[in-house]
Scaffold this active site. Sequence first.
Site, PDB file in Angstrom:
ATOM      1  N   LYS A 110      -5.646  23.327   2.974  1.00 22.80           N
ATOM      2  CA  LYS A 110      -4.454  23.521   2.575  1.00 22.80           C
ATOM      3  C   LYS A 110      -3.480  24.481   1.955  1.00 22.80           C
ATOM      4  CE  LYS A 110      -8.045  20.728  -1.166  1.00 22.80           C
ATOM      5  NZ  LYS A 110      -8.818  21.579  -2.135  1.00 22.80           N
ATOM      6  N   GLU A 127     -17.492  20.748  -2.644  1.00 23.96           N
ATOM      7  CA  GLU A 127     -17.659  22.770  -2.841  1.00 23.96           C
ATOM      8  C   GLU A 127     -16.405  23.210  -1.721  1.00 23.96           C
ATOM      9  OE1 GLU A 127     -20.598  20.683  -1.564  1.00 23.96           O
ATOM     10  OE2 GLU A 127     -21.393  20.193  -3.703  1.00 23.96           O
ATOM     11  N   GLU A 171       5.868  16.252   0.827  1.00 27.27           N
ATOM     12  CA  GLU A 171       4.266  16.195  -0.098  1.00 27.27           C
ATOM     13  C   GLU A 171       3.634  15.890  -0.457  1.00 27.27           C
ATOM     14  OE1 GLU A 171       3.048  18.037  -3.787  1.00 27.27           O
ATOM     15  OE2 GLU A 171       4.769  18.607  -2.462  1.00 27.27           O
ATOM     16  N   HIS A 208     -14.898  25.693   0.458  1.00 30.28           N
ATOM     17  CA  HIS A 208     -14.806  25.741   1.896  1.00 30.28           C
ATOM     18  C   HIS A 208     -13.394  26.542   2.125  1.00 30.28           C
ATOM     19  CE1 HIS A 208     -15.747  25.783   6.425  1.00 30.28           C
ATOM     20  NE2 HIS A 208     -17.100  25.642   6.079  1.00 30.28           N
ATOM     21  N   TYR A 240       0.844  -1.551  -0.058  1.00 27.66           N
ATOM     22  CA  TYR A 240      -0.205  -0.210  -0.245  1.00 27.66           C
ATOM     23  C   TYR A 240       1.061   1.188  -0.575  1.00 27.66           C
ATOM     24  CZ  TYR A 240      -3.577  -2.991   0.686  1.00 27.66           C
ATOM     25  OH  TYR A 240      -4.713  -4.189   1.128  1.00 27.66           O
TER      26      TYR A 240
END
Length: 126
Positions: free
Chosen positions: A95, A86, A70, A88, A17
């Site tokens: 972010k 959407e 990163e 916000h 994974y």
Amino acid sequence: MASDYQEIKQKTIGLKYAINGLIFAFKNEINMRVHVLVTIIVIMLGFFFQVSFTEWVLLFLTFGLVLSSEVFNTAVEMLLDYLAPEWHPKAGIIKDLTAGGVLIASSIALIIGAIIFIPKIITWMM
């Protein structure tokens, strides 16, 4: 005995994974590809300028810091896109914060690279 097998199986799956995540980041994030390219260039420069053992350690620590940052940034961005499709304002701030973390890691890497390579480049040019 069966528990030993289960432990090995779980570690193998976890590694799979993790590798899948790294491949995803490399394929889908241009910044990840840029960081990997810069890492490869710096490694080649390290061989060319014959950096010391300590310098290699510092370089690899910074590679790990930048690439990990990163990957975490990508994960947070994807999670927020999933949870808040959407726009916000709080999602945007989150972010920006994770991107800021990558900027800090990259800036530190640049400074360490400059400290290591600028004197070597100057000596090489003379």
